[in-house]
Design an enzyme around this catalytic site. Structure first.
Site, PDB file in Angstrom:
ATOM      1  N   GLU A 193      33.792  28.452  32.229  1.00 15.21           N
ATOM      2  CA  GLU A 193      35.055  29.085  32.626  1.00 15.21           C
ATOM      3  C   GLU A 193      35.972  29.273  31.432  1.00 15.21           C
ATOM      4  OE1 GLU A 193      38.754  28.270  35.760  1.00 15.21           O
ATOM      5  OE2 GLU A 193      37.537  26.598  35.023  1.00 15.21           O
ATOM      6  N   ASP A 233      38.003  32.804  37.160  1.00 17.64           N
ATOM      7  CA  ASP A 233      39.304  32.355  37.645  1.00 17.64           C
ATOM      8  C   ASP A 233      40.285  33.504  37.421  1.00 17.64           C
ATOM      9  OD1 ASP A 233      41.998  31.272  37.646  1.00 17.64           O
ATOM     10  OD2 ASP A 233      41.071  29.283  37.685  1.00 17.64           O
ATOM     11  N   GLU A 246      42.674  27.130  43.555  1.00 16.68           N
ATOM     12  CA  GLU A 246      43.126  26.199  42.526  1.00 16.68           C
ATOM     13  C   GLU A 246      44.563  26.552  42.128  1.00 16.68           C
ATOM     14  OE1 GLU A 246      41.143  24.016  38.696  1.00 16.68           O
ATOM     15  OE2 GLU A 246      41.349  26.195  38.585  1.00 16.68           O
ATOM     16  N   GLN A 282      38.104  31.645  41.442  1.00 17.70           N
ATOM     17  CA  GLN A 282      39.276  30.832  41.761  1.00 17.70           C
ATOM     18  C   GLN A 282      40.518  31.710  41.716  1.00 17.70           C
ATOM     19  OE1 GLN A 282      38.690  27.656  38.831  1.00 17.70           O
ATOM     20  NE2 GLN A 282      38.131  26.244  40.460  1.00 17.70           N
TER      21      GLN A 282
END
Length: 258
Positions: A143, A178, A240, A204
């Site tokens: 990530e 993300d 998140e 995310q």
């Protein structure tokens, strides 16, 4: 329709960690994720998951010495033995908890460090991880973290993680998209979602720029959720984010997806 997983490290923090499983299930979530499981025996976490009929969808390898500024050790030259212990421990937890994927954290670069040396160490350790995880059918994710949230992390851009996956060159390693980090660094989220479908295996979300519920800020999440349906994304979307206040009170955005 998207599948959402509550992140128990950032949501329901009004409660002790083990009680957050109950709260997530009560709120209508079918999946959960969190940063680290290692403070708890795997059987204790498994019991909470089973009691609430929850799927654990993601967790991370250990972060190293956070107080000293570390955020993962897998890319640190000279720490290979520790890194591989962390990888093996994460695999043990993933097997015990029936978790389909693990995010392997790289490292932050100290001032003056050679980025290429860190990359080479990371590649070698990730190939070790790929070989260990492959017999169990468990995916490995990496990530990108934006430099405001996590300064000096090995990679900040989605394009850096995509290139890193190519360099590692193993079939069970993917990126983790993300959208909060991506918006702050790369932008053009619809392009990333469309163009790299299949390269990322987990998403995310959080508002940008403040990382709260996905019903504020500069990202049009309802539109992106529809786009993910359009391209046939079938993975989980991890929430998140840090609630503006009480977690449950901030879940009105989730009403349409319960």
């Amino acid at each position: 329709m998207p599948k959402f997983a509550a992140n128990l490290s950032t949501m329901f923090t009004e409660l002790p960690f083990l009680d957050r499983f109950d709260a997530a299930a009560a709120a209508g979530f079918k999946g959960v994720e969190f940063l680290f499981p290692y403070d708890y025996p795997a059987d204790q976490l498994k019991a909470r998951l089973q009691q609430n009929q929850l799927q654990l969808v993601l967790f991370n390898t250990a972060p190293g010495n956070v107080a000293a500024g570390e955020w993962g050790v897998v890319a640190i030259p000279g720490r290979e033995e520790e890194a591989r212990r962390d990888i093996d421990l994460a695999l043990e937890y993933a097997i015990a908890l029936d978790c389909p994927q693990v995010h392997i954290m790289a490292a932050t670069l100290p001032p003056g460090a050679s980025r290429e040396a860190y990359c080479q160490t990371f590649i070698a350790n990730m190939r070790y991880a790929a070989e260990r995880f492959a017999p169990h059918g468990i995916r490995i994710l990496i990530e990108a973290l934006n430099p405001t949230t996590k300064p000096h992390y090995l990679y900040a851009s989605q394009y850096q993680t995509l290139e890193m996956v190519k360099r590692i060159d193993r079939d069970n390693i993917f990126t983790q998209l993300d959208l909060f980090h991506a918006q702050l660094v790369d932008g053009n989220l619809s392009y990333l979602i469309r163009e790299y479908a299949g390269h990322y295996q987990h998403i995310q979300i959080a508002s940008a720029p403040h990382r709260h519920e996905p019903d504020e800020g500069e990202v049009n999440y309802p539109w992106l959720f529809a786009l993910l349906d359009e391209i046939g994304y079938s993975g989980w979307i991890g929430c998140e984010y840090f609630p503006r206040g009480d977690t449950t009170a901030g879940l009105k955005w989730f009403d349409a997806f319960r």
